[in-house]
Design a protein around this motif. Structure first.
Motif, PDB file in Angstrom:
ATOM      1  N   PRO A  64      35.155 112.521  13.446  1.00  0.00           N
ATOM      2  CA  PRO A  64      34.808 111.177  13.883  1.00  0.00           C
ATOM      3  C   PRO A  64      35.106 110.973  15.381  1.00  0.00           C
ATOM      4  CG  PRO A  64      36.653 111.149  12.344  1.00  0.00           C
ATOM      5  CD  PRO A  64      36.248 112.555  12.472  1.00  0.00           C
ATOM      6  N   SER A  65      34.224 110.231  16.024  1.00  0.00           N
ATOM      7  CA  SER A  65      34.428 109.947  17.443  1.00  0.00           C
ATOM      8  C   SER A  65      35.489 108.850  17.587  1.00  0.00           C
ATOM      9  CB  SER A  65      33.114 109.504  18.065  1.00  0.00           C
ATOM     10  OG  SER A  65      32.715 108.296  17.465  1.00  0.00           O
ATOM     11  N   GLU A  66      35.898 108.595  18.822  1.00  0.00           N
ATOM     12  CA  GLU A  66      36.895 107.563  19.097  1.00  0.00           C
ATOM     13  C   GLU A  66      36.451 106.218  18.526  1.00  0.00           C
ATOM     14  OE1 GLU A  66      39.898 107.427  20.781  1.00  0.00           O
ATOM     15  OE2 GLU A  66      39.792 109.590  20.400  1.00  0.00           O
ATOM     16  N   GLU A  67      35.209 105.930  18.824  1.00  0.00           N
ATOM     17  CA  GLU A  67      34.651 104.636  18.408  1.00  0.00           C
ATOM     18  C   GLU A  67      34.661 104.486  16.891  1.00  0.00           C
ATOM     19  OE1 GLU A  67      30.440 102.270  18.975  1.00  0.00           O
ATOM     20  OE2 GLU A  67      30.697 104.258  19.875  1.00  0.00           O
ATOM     21  N   GLU A  68      34.282 105.571  16.252  1.00  0.00           N
ATOM     22  CA  GLU A  68      34.246 105.555  14.791  1.00  0.00           C
ATOM     23  C   GLU A  68      35.646 105.394  14.214  1.00  0.00           C
ATOM     24  OE1 GLU A  68      30.294 108.097  13.516  1.00  0.00           O
ATOM     25  OE2 GLU A  68      32.145 109.179  13.964  1.00  0.00           O
ATOM     26  N   LEU A  69      36.605 106.085  14.820  1.00  0.00           N
ATOM     27  CA  LEU A  69      37.984 105.975  14.344  1.00  0.00           C
ATOM     28  C   LEU A  69      38.462 104.538  14.419  1.00  0.00           C
ATOM     29  CD1 LEU A  69      39.737 109.154  15.731  1.00  0.00           C
ATOM     30  CD2 LEU A  69      39.430 108.496  13.353  1.00  0.00           C
ATOM     31  N   ARG A  70      38.056 103.896  15.510  1.00  0.00           N
ATOM     32  CA  ARG A  70      38.463 102.505  15.668  1.00  0.00           C
ATOM     33  C   ARG A  70      37.883 101.638  14.562  1.00  0.00           C
ATOM     34  NH1 ARG A  70      38.101 102.969  21.097  1.00  0.00           N
ATOM     35  NH2 ARG A  70      35.960 102.295  21.102  1.00  0.00           N
ATOM     36  N   SER A  71      36.610 101.817  14.328  1.00  0.00           N
ATOM     37  CA  SER A  71      35.987 100.935  13.334  1.00  0.00           C
ATOM     38  C   SER A  71      36.422 101.290  11.912  1.00  0.00           C
ATOM     39  CB  SER A  71      34.461 100.978  13.450  1.00  0.00           C
ATOM     40  OG  SER A  71      34.015 102.281  13.243  1.00  0.00           O
ATOM     41  N   MET A  72      36.893 102.551  11.730  1.00  0.00           N
ATOM     42  CA  MET A  72      37.351 102.928  10.389  1.00  0.00           C
ATOM     43  C   MET A  72      38.606 102.173   9.982  1.00  0.00           C
ATOM     44  SD  MET A  72      36.582 106.975  10.241  1.00  0.00           S
ATOM     45  CE  MET A  72      37.655 107.435   8.913  1.00  0.00           C
ATOM     46  N   ASP A  73      39.316 101.668  10.973  1.00  0.00           N
ATOM     47  CA  ASP A  73      40.523 100.926  10.644  1.00  0.00           C
ATOM     48  C   ASP A  73      40.212  99.554  10.069  1.00  0.00           C
ATOM     49  OD1 ASP A  73      41.997 103.013  11.442  1.00  0.00           O
ATOM     50  OD2 ASP A  73      42.211 102.294  13.509  1.00  0.00           O
ATOM     51  N   ASN A  74      39.028  99.059  10.384  1.00  0.00           N
ATOM     52  CA  ASN A  74      38.678  97.717   9.882  1.00  0.00           C
ATOM     53  C   ASN A  74      38.453  97.728   8.377  1.00  0.00           C
ATOM     54  OD1 ASN A  74      38.624  97.094  12.550  1.00  0.00           O
ATOM     55  ND2 ASN A  74      36.382  97.196  12.705  1.00  0.00           N
ATOM     56  N   LEU A  79      32.949 102.605   5.018  1.00  0.00           N
ATOM     57  CA  LEU A  79      31.623 102.543   4.400  1.00  0.00           C
ATOM     58  C   LEU A  79      30.535 102.459   5.471  1.00  0.00           C
ATOM     59  CD1 LEU A  79      30.377 102.166   1.461  1.00  0.00           C
ATOM     60  CD2 LEU A  79      30.149  99.782   2.124  1.00  0.00           C
ATOM     61  N   GLU A  80      30.815 101.602   6.436  1.00  0.00           N
ATOM     62  CA  GLU A  80      29.836 101.377   7.489  1.00  0.00           C
ATOM     63  C   GLU A  80      29.555 102.662   8.267  1.00  0.00           C
ATOM     64  OE1 GLU A  80      30.225  98.415  11.045  1.00  0.00           O
ATOM     65  OE2 GLU A  80      30.401  97.345   9.140  1.00  0.00           O
ATOM     66  N   VAL A  81      30.674 103.373   8.579  1.00  0.00           N
ATOM     67  CA  VAL A  81      30.530 104.600   9.362  1.00  0.00           C
ATOM     68  C   VAL A  81      29.733 105.641   8.577  1.00  0.00           C
ATOM     69  CG1 VAL A  81      31.814 106.577  10.251  1.00  0.00           C
ATOM     70  CG2 VAL A  81      32.581 104.259  10.739  1.00  0.00           C
ATOM     71  N   VAL A  82      30.101 105.823   7.306  1.00  0.00           N
ATOM     72  CA  VAL A  82      29.406 106.841   6.513  1.00  0.00           C
ATOM     73  C   VAL A  82      27.938 106.451   6.318  1.00  0.00           C
ATOM     74  CG1 VAL A  82      29.362 108.060   4.303  1.00  0.00           C
ATOM     75  CG2 VAL A  82      31.535 107.467   5.349  1.00  0.00           C
ATOM     76  N   LEU A  83      27.705 105.149   6.114  1.00  0.00           N
ATOM     77  CA  LEU A  83      26.324 104.677   5.926  1.00  0.00           C
ATOM     78  C   LEU A  83      25.493 104.983   7.163  1.00  0.00           C
ATOM     79  CD1 LEU A  83      24.618 103.246   3.847  1.00  0.00           C
ATOM     80  CD2 LEU A  83      25.192 101.069   4.886  1.00  0.00           C
ATOM     81  N   LYS A  84      26.108 104.758   8.334  1.00  0.00           N
ATOM     82  CA  LYS A  84      25.395 105.014   9.582  1.00  0.00           C
ATOM     83  C   LYS A  84      25.046 106.496   9.687  1.00  0.00           C
ATOM     84  CE  LYS A  84      26.526 102.250  13.171  1.00  0.00           C
ATOM     85  NZ  LYS A  84      27.527 101.834  14.176  1.00  0.00           N
ATOM     86  N   ARG A  85      26.017 107.332   9.289  1.00  0.00           N
ATOM     87  CA  ARG A  85      25.754 108.778   9.362  1.00  0.00           C
ATOM     88  C   ARG A  85      24.687 109.195   8.356  1.00  0.00           C
ATOM     89  NH1 ARG A  85      31.087 112.253  10.207  1.00  0.00           N
ATOM     90  NH2 ARG A  85      31.637 111.479  12.268  1.00  0.00           N
TER      91      ARG A  85
END
Lengths: 499, 365
Positions: A64-74, A79-85
């Motif tokens: 995961p990129s920095e940005e993704e790591l950040r949003s994964m904390d929310n 779900l959002e990150v995996v959906l995007k991928r």
């Protein structure tokens, strides 16, 4: 909501399938310290394995990129990150309903379960496996397209779409069958097909209560208007051009997954005498072919029975020379004409059935032995007259000249009671049989459209494409087959069309 | 009343087939000898007027069949029994036509078959059609109208090509003056088949476009009468008045003379088919009128419950109505002058008059 713990969720899946080994589960880890556990579930054989491997390696397993790591904390960020991928494979959505997920899994989608998330991701990675589009086997034309529908519903829809590049070609899908959940699609041209007709088709499809649909024949039987009639009130075709022509006339097509024959409703008697070839050939030749077909329809229906009536009751109608000839033939025959005809017709039906069921390799032998050897031997042995062999063969051949096989089958059955009537009452019996038949047919309806329309109720404006095939230049108006809005069931509007 | 509608074209087909019915094959108007065709034309003129009376009654009561407007016009105490009598009349009419058909078939092609078998097949088929309702009957009529036209054109063409037609046999016209013509008209060709059209008072309420339907119906009546007159003249032109007058079924005899190159001959079957079609629809219309009338006067919700019982009655009446064919014909001539005249002509005209008086009384307070 699904189970929050991924282990529980996987247990649930395994339990539901009874531990079937074709349910493949891969457990992966997204990111590290601590990372999220996820599971990719799919069913072997229904999904494209190569694509899954590619997708997992290139989309899911990337750090995961920095940005993704950040949003994964929310909250819900994973779900959002995996959906995007997942979006890289197209058609992906999140879902929290086990019923839907199971159905998707069984349809060949992949399901990604996430630890700690109440929802899963469903993505389409179906494998398209089936026969290639081939030539039609039952509806052959000399001049015209040579493709035919196949078993896959997606391919069939695509075959139609390719011919009608219109946004108005609308599609609705249903899953029918309590166990089989077969995909069934209705297809129609919005603005051309009558809304009430579409609604009626929709209603009849949703009313179906059955465990499994094996083929479009099942659907046909379940949605037709009358059950107790030998006549087909739903049309079927394996030719995409035929389907398109019917859609353009305002009919509705029903495509059933797993069957290369699609259903078309409403239909009527005259439709079974049309082929798309009529329109590919010159109009006068098209007309000629149709006359031949109607004629052979009556030959199939009436030739053996008329022969029985003539030889049993109405000798005087046969020209003298011929009647002497016939009587000379009949001299050594031990059976009455009716029995003789039944014998030969039954023999013909046996050969026909055997010819269909036989392995291809021996089929030819059956037809040779049946047609030539049996026929001439029967005559030589003095069991039947040569005339009867001619009659039966002609009837048999004529029965193949009707393009709509369903109608031709109906006539094959009806000719037996006709023969019985002819042998007991002569032409009077035949006339009564015909009146009975016509009355029966006028009482039939196909999705609200009278079966013998436009012959009866007679509509002079519709005659230009029934027996007569008018030149395309003059065919300016759309044949009003479905009898316009408001007539799928009711009668009010129909009056306008009757004269 | 059923919930059904018939179109003007379908009504016309029914009227035409009904008119052809048995009238086409029997020796209609031949008591006027060479002028049979004239007697039929006069009958037609009367028939048109009579149909006008029926139509006028229908216009006043567009939603009611005959059996219910008799009650409106004459009141319940006279109207109801009269309605019942009409039902019996329709049953009798159906039985007569059934017998006509059966007798013709037996004497022409099915000489070994028992009459009851022949009639049963006919009544079973009719019953099946009526069970499906008036719409099915009317649509079936539309198809068989076309078949009948083809048969008619074909028979006439074959007769013409065979060269058996001799127009001189029709001459001189009015050899014995007008009196035999008028007598025949009054005693036969007016009542049969024109007064029988009373059945259609039971069907007219089903019309979906009354104005057009009545116009077309009138035209069909006229056309049918002309065809009857033409075919009667044809019989005489082919057979000569002696043979035609003595034959039970002159048309059958005439068409049997067709002979083209020894190959196309004995085309009687065309006539037999014409008779079967016509007779079928005649029986069916009478039968339906009876079912409809009984449904109406006994207030039965579904007409289908009466179809087969009434069919059985018609079948038995047709069998016991006469011991043999000559008796049947004799009775027929008597019935034409009494029963058919009363129910087809006298009562409707009285009703018509009564309806007018009733209307006049209503309007002048």
């Amino acid at each position: 909501m699904l189970q929050l713990d991924i282990g529980d969720a996987l247990d649930y899946v395994k339990q539901s399938f009874g531990g079937s080994p074709d349910v493949i589960v891969r457990i992966l880890q997204l990111g590290s310290h601590p990372g999220v556990r996820m599971a990719v579930v799919h069913i072997d054989g229904l999904t494209d394995k190569g694509k899954i491997n590619e997708f997992v390696a290139q989309s899911l397993l990337l750090a995961p990129s920095e940005e993704e790591l950040r949003s994964m904390d929310n909250q819900g960020g994973v779900l959002e990150v995996v959906l995007k991928r997942t979006s890289t494979v197209g058609d992906a959505k999140a879902c929290g309903d086990w019923n839907f997920i199971m159905h998707a899994l069984l349809s060949g989608d992949i399901v990604i379960l996430l630890d700690g998330s109440g929802e899963a991701i469903v993505a389409d990675l179906r494998k398209f496996e089936g026969r290639a589009v081939a030539e039609p086997t039952t509806e052959v034309t000399v001049r015209g397209p040579k493709d035919s529908f196949i078993e896959s519903i997606d391919a069939n829809i695509a075959l139609v779409r390719r011919r009608l590049k219109s946004v108005n070609l609308w599609l609705e899908t249903f899953a029918i069958g309590r166990i089989s959940k077969t995909d069934v699609a209705i297809l129609y041209i919005h603005g051309v097909a009558d809304n009430l007709l579409v609604q009626e088709v929709r209603n009849r499809l949703t009313d179906i209560k059955i465990e499994a649909i094996q083929g479009s024949g099942n659907i046909e039987e379940l949605i037709r208007d009358q059950t107790f009639t030998p006549f087909p009130t739903v049309f079927n075709t394996e030719r995409p051009d035929m389907a398109v022509a019917n859609l353009l006339e305002g009919r509705v097509a029903v495509i059933v997954d797993g069957t290369p024959f699609i259903l078309i409703a409403p239909t009527n008697f005259s439709q079974f005498f049309k082929t798309t070839e009529d329109y590919y050939q010159r109009f006068d030749f098209g007309f000629f072919m149709r006359i031949i077909r109607y004629f052979s329809f009556f030959v199939t229906l009436l030739l053996p029975s008329s022969y029985i009536a003539l030889t049993t009751f109405h000798h005087e109608m046969i020209p003298t020379v011929l009647v002497i000839n016939l009587l000379a033939q009949r001299e050594g025959i031990p059976f009455p004409a009716f029995f003789e005809a039944m014998l030969m017709e039954a023999a013909f039906e046996i050969m026909r059935e055997a010819g269909v069921r036989m392995p291809r390799a021996v089929g030819q032998a059956v037809s040779i032995v049946g047609a030539i050897v049996l026929g001439s031997a029967a005559v030589e042995a003095g069991v039947v007259t040569a005339m009867m062999v001619i009659i039966v063969s002609l009837t048999g051949i004529a029965s193949f000249a009707t393009p709509g096989i369903a109608l031709s089958n109906a006539v094959r059955m009806i000719r037996f009671p006709m023969m019985l009537l002819a042998s007991t009452f002569g032409f009077y019996g035949l006339m009564m049989g015909m009146i009975f038949l016509v009355a029966h047919m006028t009482s039939l309806k196909s999705f609200g459209v009278p079966y013998l329309y436009p012959f009866s109720p007679y509509d002079p404006w519709r005659q230009k494409d029934t027996i007569w095939r008018s030149p395309l230049k003059t065919a300016r108006t759309r044949p009003d087959l479905t009898m316009k809005q408001g007539t799928a069931r009711g009668d009010s509007e129909r009056e306008r069309h009757e004269t | 009343m059923e919930k059904a509608k018939i179109s003007p074209g379908q009504l016309a087909a029914l009227i035409f087939l009904f008119e052809m019915g048995t009238a086409l094959v029997v020796s209609l108007g031949l008591k006027a000898e060479k002028d049979a065709w004239l007697a039929i034309l006069l009958g037609l003129a009367g028939g048109m007027g009579l149909f006008g009376v029926y139509v006028s009654l229908y216009r006043q009561f567009p939603d009611h069949p005959l059996t219910s407007y008799v009650r409106i016009i004459l009141g319940r105490w006279i109207g109801w029994p009269l309605g019942l009598l009409y039902v019996l009349f329709f049953i009798y009419g159906a039985a007569r036509d059934l017998r006509d058909g059966a007798d013709l078939l037996i004497s022409s092609v099915l000489d070994q078959t028992p009459m009851i078998a022949v009639s049963s097949i006919m009544i079973l088929t009719t019953g099946y059609v009526l069970h499906k309702g008036i719409e099915v009957l009317a649509r079936t009529a539309q198809i068989y109208f076309a078949v009948l036209i083809i048969l008619g054109v074909l028979s006439n063409f074959l007769l013409a090509v065979s060269g058996v037609i001799d127009i001189d046999r029709l001459l001189p016209v009015l050899e014995k003056g007008w009196s035999p013509v008028i007598r025949t008209t009054l005693t036969q060709s007016f009542e049969f088949p024109f007064a029988e059209m009373i059945c259609f008072t039971m069907l007219l309420p089903y019309l979906n476009r009354p104005a057009k339907g009545i116009k077309l119906g009138m035209m069909t009546l006229l056309a049918g009468g002309l065809v009857l007159s033409f075919s009667s003249a044809m019989d005489i032109a082919v057979l000569g008045v002696d043979i035609a007058g003595r034959a039970t079924f002159p048309l059958l005899m005439a068409v049997s003379l067709v002979n083209i190159k020894e190959f196309i001959q004995r085309m009687d079957v065309l006539v037999v088919m014409t008779l079967i079609i016509g007779d079928f629809f005649k029986v069916a219309v009478f039968y339906y009128a009876a079912v409809q009338g009984a449904t109406d006067i006994f207030r039965i919700r579904d007409h289908r419950r009466l179809v087969y019982p009434i069919g059985l009655i018609i079948l038995f009446i047709s069998a016991i109505i006469a011991a043999n064919f000559s008796e049947h014909i004799e009775e027929g001539n008597f019935a034409l002058m009494t029963v058919f005249l009363l129910f087809g002509v006298v009562i409707p005209i009285v009703l018509w008059g009564a309806a007018w008086i009733r209307k006049a009384l209503r309007q002048s307070p």
